[in-house]
Write a protein that holds these residues in place. Structure first.
Motif, short mmCIF file in Angstrom:
data_model
loop_
_atom_site.label_atom_id
_atom_site.label_comp_id
_atom_site.label_asym_id
_atom_site.label_seq_id
_atom_site.Cartn_x
_atom_site.Cartn_y
_atom_site.Cartn_z
N SER A 1 -9.13 2.97 -13.91
CA SER A 1 -10.52 3.38 -13.79
C SER A 1 -10.73 4.38 -12.66
N TYR A 2 -11.45 5.44 -12.96
CA TYR A 2 -11.81 6.48 -11.99
C TYR A 2 -10.58 6.98 -11.22
N SER A 3 -9.50 7.26 -11.95
CA SER A 3 -8.24 7.68 -11.32
C SER A 3 -7.70 8.96 -11.94
N PRO A 4 -8.47 10.05 -11.89
CA PRO A 4 -7.96 11.31 -12.46
C PRO A 4 -6.77 11.83 -11.66
N PHE A 5 -5.93 12.60 -12.35
CA PHE A 5 -4.70 13.13 -11.74
C PHE A 5 -4.53 14.57 -12.18
N LYS A 6 -4.15 15.43 -11.24
CA LYS A 6 -3.86 16.83 -11.56
C LYS A 6 -2.63 17.27 -10.80
N ALA A 7 -1.74 17.99 -11.45
CA ALA A 7 -0.51 18.46 -10.80
C ALA A 7 -0.16 19.85 -11.31
N ASP A 8 0.27 20.70 -10.40
CA ASP A 8 0.74 22.04 -10.73
C ASP A 8 2.09 22.25 -10.08
N ASN A 9 3.01 22.82 -10.84
CA ASN A 9 4.36 23.07 -10.33
C ASN A 9 4.82 24.45 -10.77
N ILE A 10 5.50 25.14 -9.87
CA ILE A 10 6.16 26.41 -10.22
C ILE A 10 7.56 26.38 -9.65
N PHE A 11 8.53 26.77 -10.47
CA PHE A 11 9.95 26.71 -10.11
C PHE A 11 10.61 28.02 -10.51
#
Length: 762
Positions: free
Chosen positions: A240-250
């Motif tokens: 509940s109410y636990s959004p997640f965002k991730a960005d990666n560049i390699f």
């Protein structure tokens, strides 16, 4: 920075030293093997790509989700890129990749695959008691060698993952060559130009976008190869109410410099943002009221308000590797690297406070109001309403260099080298009123015993720390007769920790403290291949685990007598690679002593004192096998029986150590033929305990997770469907004990998730 010796300056100064070179000579059957490395996997085998492992390219090994090498000198599990692509969701983290291996278990990941941090165990050894490396470079936190599974190295940056269930040879470097190694190898560049675009969408409104670009060989730059890989993940999360965002560049470049020298440069940057309490987990009262997926709410007067519990993490990781064949018998390798971690967190002070209310009270009010929780001012004024919380910073930068040289004398090969690493770390926590953001003066009054300065009562700690780490090693691979290699080795470790704190953690006053730890570790391995399909191996090795920074959170550091934890490993196994059957099995005994502990007999006037106390015995048996039929169908299974119990002279009963399952098992069906790839694999984790002493209330029952995947390749595009946790299991995987049982925090499997994906290749 500590002044370097002339030896270390010489090792760091030049091109010298060698790298991760296979310590065993490639046997006669090399013509039929897929050796990962420069041209790894380009024969279509997808076996051990990007690593220095050599695996026989049989029908079984090409489809097996996990296998072992005939050159193994300790139990190992090699997970290929094809398994990562075909059978796991693209959001998955490296612990979930390793989970398919025998004796590997994990917990966490409660927000969905790769959407929250997880912790892996190997034979009952916890995260921080084994190494994790990336392209041969060990990495981990600087307060103790633990790891963040979804902050470094998402699955798009991993070509091959190898779980070594043992400390390795002398050339295996790390802060915890103790309970094993998870060795990851970076994505490979390709000789042909190409591009790959992937998109996926699934449960919890989770979507992923990924692009991989390959330059192919660039003739104008001496056939150099370049690749760029970018990924974006966004999800509402399972909790509940636990959004997640991730960005990666390699990015990675492989640049030949003449015929005998190669330069490899890689770098990555990762950014994660998510809402989660710093001390995560739901109490039984919270679960009863809101369900197993409870984490946060939308009530700004409670400590569990999502707006008060958020984290922003950024990391980067860079390696410059130079490999040189000086002559037919001398190879050099040098790896210079740096990586950083920055965690900025705001969190409620105690998100378990729902446990003070009954489920009926919680349900009636929908939320528990905590506005009456006192927030004190620095004066003697009465308490005012507020919501208590804290800010947290944990950031570090690590610099290092690994230099290795290999000398082949025909009948024997000598590998020698050294490792230097330095780190700078800053950590702080301060109490705040989460509503106003102003300081919250609730800490106990503390006076510096030297200067009589009073510590502000909103500061938990404010601390800088540093590490100076040296390791030197040598190992000699002897080949007395055909098919037999015997490799003795030795490694010396010197590890210095230092703290320079305005307000040290726990003591909360200014301190400058340092401690140096050393160890000399012998190793010996043997590998005998009586045929091209069979090998037998054995290992004796001493392991080392550096003491945590917490051992310096004491008022009187001279009273602590902590030494590095030590392990002694004895292992033996067998590997067989037939045309359709791949099988390996092993047995092990590991004796562990010098367990870090607090001295409960120390007088109160001495404050906290750390000593080495206690021992643990680990032993067990492991096996894995794959049988491939002619029609592209394969059957896979592995199993382990693991004993990890206290072994102290005072023990009346030897009890299983926490988070150490008594067994693991995995099995399933795979199909890989033409345009169709499919798998159904189930992982079973046996019973374990969440705390010392095997208390019945903290027994975690066995649980499993079955994963189904299927894809069809139309040529330019491949379409796939993955169902994780097919049977929708939501059992307990871990329990964090609180002040009382009411405040214990429980972690559950997130339940079934479905993901559809499409991959387009150009």
């Amino acid at each position: 920075m500590t002044k370097l010796s002339s030896w270390h300056r010489g090792m760091l100064a030049g091109i010298a030293p060698i790298a991760m070179i296979v310590a065993t000579a490639v046997p006669a059957q090399a013509a039929e093997t897929a050796a990962a490395g420069t041209d790894a996997g380009r024969d279509g085998s997808d076996i051990a790509e990007g690593s220095t492992i050599v695996v026989t390219a049989t029908a079984a090994n090409e489809i097996a989700p996990v296998t072992a090498s005939l050159q193994a000198t300790q139990p190992q599990a090699i997970v290929s890129r094809s398994f990562i692509e075909d059978s796991l969701p693209a959001t998955t983290d490296f612990n979930a990749i390793a989970l398919i291996s025998p004796s590997v278990s994990n917990y966490g990941g409660t927000n969905g695959p790769g959407l929250s941090e997880s912790k892996a165990q190997i034979r009952g050894f916890q995260d921080g008691e084994y190494n994790i490396t990336y392209d041969g470079v060990p990495f981990g936190d600087t307060n103790d060698p633990t790891h963040h599974s979804n902050t470094f190295f998402p699955s798009n940056t991993i070509e091959t993952l190898v779980v070594d269930r043992g400390p390795g040879n002398a050339s295996q470097l790390g802060q915890a060559t103790f309970g094993g190694n998870i060795n990851m190898f970076s994505r490979e560049t390709r000789p042909d130009m190409g591009a790959e675009l992937k998109g996926s969408y699934g449960t919890w409104n989770t979507y992923l976008l990924r692009a991989v670009l390959q330059s192919g060989k660039v003739a104008a730059l001496n056939d150099s190869e370049f690749m760029l890989n970018a990924q974006h993940i966004k999800s509402d999360g399972a909790r509940s109410y636990s959004p997640f965002k991730a960005d990666n560049i390699f990015g990675k470049a492989v640049i030949p410099i003449g015929l005998d020298v190669k330069l490899t440069v890689l770098g990555m940057y990762n950014e994660n943002k998510f809402n989660q309490p710093d001390k995560d987990g739901a109490t039984l009262s919270q679960v009863a009221a809101f369900g197993k997926n409870f984490s946060l709410n939308n009530d700004p007067t409670s400590q569990t308000y999502y707006g008060y519990n958020h984290t922003h993490k950024t990391t980067d990781f860079e390696i410059v590797k130079l490999e040189a064949n000086v002559s037919p018998s001398i190879t050099l390798d040098n790896r210079s690297y740096t990586y950083s971690y920055d965690n900025e967190t705001l969190s409620g002070n105690d998100v378990t406070l729902y446990a003070t209310a009954t489920p009926a009270q919680i349900a009636a009010a929908n939320v528990v109001r905590l506005s009456a929780t006192p927030v004190f001012t620095p004066t003697t004024a009465p308490a005012v309403a507020g919501v208590p919380g804290y800010t947290k910073t944990n950031k570090y930068r690590v610099y290092g260099d690994i230099a290795k040289a290999k000398f082949d004398f025909g009948f024997a090969t000598l590998t020698a080298g050294g490792w230097y690493e330095h780190s700078n770390t800053y950590r702080q926590q301060r109490d705040v009123d989460l509503i106003t953001g102003q300081p919250n003066y609730i800490e106990k009054a503390v006076t510096n015993p030297v200067t009589s300065a009073k510590t502000p009562s909103d500061i938990k700690f404010d601390q800088n720390s540093h590490i100076e780490h040296f390791e030197e090693f040598a190992e000699l691979e002897l080949r007395p007769v055909a098919g037999l290699t015997i490799t003795p080795g030795i490694k010396h470790v010197s590890f210095k920790r230092s703290i320079s704190a305005d307000y040290n953690q726990t003591t909360r006053f200014a301190q400058d403290i340092s401690a140096t730890y050393t160890a000399t570790l012998p190793f010996a391995t043997i590998n005998y291949q009586p045929t091209d399909q069979l090998s037998i191996y054995g290992q004796y090795a001493r392991g080392f685990l550096m003491p945590p920074l917490a051992d310096l959170y004491v008022a009187n550091p001279d009273l602590s007598t902590v030494k590095p934890e030590r392990s002694t490993n004895y292992q033996a196994g067998i590997v067989y690679h037939g045309s359709h059957l791949s099988i390996d099995a092993d047995v092990y005994i590991i004796n562990f002593k010098n367990k870090f502990a607090q001295d409960t007999t120390a007088p109160a006037s001495a404050g906290t004192v750390f000593i080495n106390l206690g021992a643990v015995s680990y032993k067990g048996a492991e096996a894995q096998a794959t049988y491939a039929f002619e029609n592209g169908v394969a059957i896979f299974a592995n199993v382990s029986r693991n004993y990890a119990k206290t072994d102290n002279a005072s023990d009346i009963v030897h009890t299983q150590v926490p988070n150490a399952p008594v067994m693991t098992a995995a099995g399933g069906l795979l199909y890989k033929h033409g345009p169709i790839r499919a798998s159904l694999i189930d992982k079973y984790t046996g019973a374990q305990y969440a705390t010392d002493g095997e208390p019945a209330a903290y027994r975690i029952s066995p649980y499993n997770s079955a994963d189904l995947s299927i894809s069809y390749d139309f040529g330019i595009a491949r379409v796939g469907l993955m169902i994780n946790d097919l049977l929708d299991s939501t059992k307990v995987t871990n329990i964090n004990t609180g002040k009382t049982a009411l405040f214990d925090q429980y972690f559950y499997q997130p339940g079934r998730s479905v993901t559809g994906e499409i991959t387009v290749k150009f």
